[in-house]
Scaffold this active site. Structure first.
Site: not given
Ligand code: ADP
Ligand code: MG
Ligand code: MG
Ligand code: MG
Ligand code: MG
Length: 442
Positions: A315, A244, A188, A135, A332, A133, A334, A55, A195
């Site tokens: 950023r 992100h 973080e 948090e 990315e 990402e 954000r 349901d 994170e």
């Molecule tokens: P930041 O520098 O923003 O803190 P992170 O290293 O914490 O970045 O996270 C980066 C994220 O992006 C991870 O989940 C990673 O697997 C992902 N990532 C890397 N390459 C690709 C891609 N080609 N497409 C989508 N996501 C990706």
């Molecule tokens: Mg990020």
């Molecule tokens: Mg972060």
């Molecule tokens: Mg990160």
């Protein structure tokens, strides 16, 4: 398919699994489930083949009272055993797709919304990849019963300042048992904030993973005597929690956002995709930042975006192109936060980006300055618009945006819109301490 089912039956037998949870998602992306007791291991076969009627009328945003009988059908690719349930007489789960009783995919199912968007990409040979990402805060109650961050540590701090080291350790073990490829975990910026990143995958797998991730984090942290929250801005004056969304499109195993022959090694397709994301940013906000509280995170000064712009190392912009190239080339976003429904979020991001590619939407020049250093007037002079600053603005922007509305489909759009309007109406009649402090003596 059969051999996959055989393997599942074997796992159930060998691990003494006694319960099978069938998981659904409501419109907020919260997991809902029913547990079927397994009398014998191959009971699972009938459940996989027939599904289970339920349901749907009491699940937020899913169905209406007069049209509530729905069928949950397990997606065989989502089988896993739940590590935070007892080891003996354990529990496994499937994530289900929702069907109507006459066997059609149900248009109110958020997972179905994403599947439909992914089909559009597939038609062009694209695989949509997503790396989130998320948090979160680990919180505890103070002597007055108010929640506060569980530690006072800062970005990348180590123990004993960071009280989360052992908790994150347990989280990572739990996630690995669930098949996650954890890339990195760290404290973080804000007190009590953490994170844990896992490797990107196709958007459906990642959306499933985000929900499982939140369940796992909450369960592990709860079992260790604390509480985990993914609320976007739980405390005033310190950073909020984002999620992100890193996005890329692959075709034949190649990342089409990468082009070694351009100045920034970013392809024209990537720029158009960005153009689409920027164009639809106001409406996207309603899905990516879907709570009243989300907009308390999107304020200047906390590494959360306020302006509709893109940049490379920047950023302070809504969209950032991180430095990594080749397979890791990505966009990315954000603004998204972990209160969003990842199925809806990934669907609308994809369709906004594809709209940019289909209509060759020019994203303009990248912004390389820190936008937080400018006044509002200076931002306007630069021709940069602001993201919605409230849920009210965001759901009205959604109403005006046919691309984003179409991505949701009529049913989900209507349910979402009505729920968000009610949320806003409930919020706007509240009277807060802030107001008494400010206005009692007018
Ligand atoms: P930041 O520098 O923003 O803190 P992170 O290293 O914490 O970045 O996270 C980066 C994220 O992006 C991870 O989940 C990673 O697997 C992902 N990532 C890397 N390459 C690709 C891609 N080609 N497409 C989508 N996501 C990706
Ligand atoms: Mg990020
Ligand atoms: Mg972060
Ligand atoms: Mg990160
Ligand atoms: Mg009942």
């Amino acid at each position: 398919k059969d051999s996959k089912l055989d393997q599942i039956i074997k796992t159930i037998e060998e691990n003494d699994i006694k319960f099978l949870k069938l998981e659904l998602r409501d419109i907020h992306g919260l997991p809902k489930s029913m547990a079927v007791p397994l009398k014998k291991a191959d009971d699972v076969e009938d459940i996989v083949n027939d599904g289970l009627l339920f349901d749907g009328s009491s699940i937020a945003g899913l169905a209406s009272i007069n049209d509530s009988d729905l069928l949950a059908k397990p997606d065989i690719n989502t089988f896993s055993t739940i590590p935070w349930r007892p080891e003996s007489k354990g529990t496994s789960r499937f994530i289900c797709d929702i069907y109507t009783t006459d066997g059609k995919p149900y248009d109110g199912d958020p997972r179905g919304v994403l599947k439909k968007s992914l089909k559009l990409a597939e038609k062009k040979g694209y695989e949509f990849n997503m790396g989130p990402e998320p948090e979160f805060f680990i919180i505890k109650k103070d002597e007055n019963g108010n929640y506060m961050p569980a530690d006072e540590a800062d970005y990348f701090d180590v123990e004993p300042l960071d009280q989360g080291t052992d908790i994150r350790r347990e989280i990572v073990f739990g996630l690995e048992e669930l098949g996650f490829d954890v890339e990195v975990s760290h404290h973080e910026v804000a007190e009590g904030q953490h994170e844990v990143d896992f490797k990107y995958a196709d958007a459906l797998k990642t959306a499933d993973a985000v929900i499982t991730f939140k369940e796992a984090v909450k369960a592990v942290v709860h079992n260790l005597g604390f509480k985990a929250t993914f609320m976007p801005k739980p405390f005033i004056g310190i950073n909020g929690s984002g999620m992100h969304c890193n996005q890329s499109l692959f075709k034949d195993g190649k990342n089409i956002f990468y082009d070694p022959d351009t100045e920034n090694q970013i392809s024209q397709e990537a720029l158009y995709f960005i153009g689409g994301l920027l164009k639809h940013a106001p409406a996207l906000s309603s899905i990516l930042s879907p709570t009243v509280n989300s907009y308390k995170r999107l304020v200047p000064g906390y590494e959360a975006p306020c302006y509709i712009a893109y940049g490379f190392k920047n950023r302070s912009t809504l969209l950032r192109i991180p430095a990594s190239r080749g397979l890791g080339t990505r966009i990315e976003c954000r603004s998204a936060d972990p209160s969003c429904n990842p199925y809806l979020a990934f669907a609308v991001l994809l369709e906004a980006g594809l709209d940019g590619m289909n209509n060759k939407i020019d994203p303009g020049e990248p912004t390389e300055e820190n936008l937080f250093a400018y006044t509002e007037e200076e931002i306007v002079e630069k021709g940069i618009s602001s993201l919605p600053t409230s849920l009210w603005e965001a759901y009205h922007a959604l109403e005006e945006d046919d691309v984003v509305k179409n991505a949701l489909g009529e049913k989900v759009f209507n349910q979402f819109y009505n729920i968000k309007r009610a949320e806003w109406d409930a919020y706007r009649i509240q009277v807060f301490d802030f107001e008494r402090d400010e206005y009692l003596n007018v």
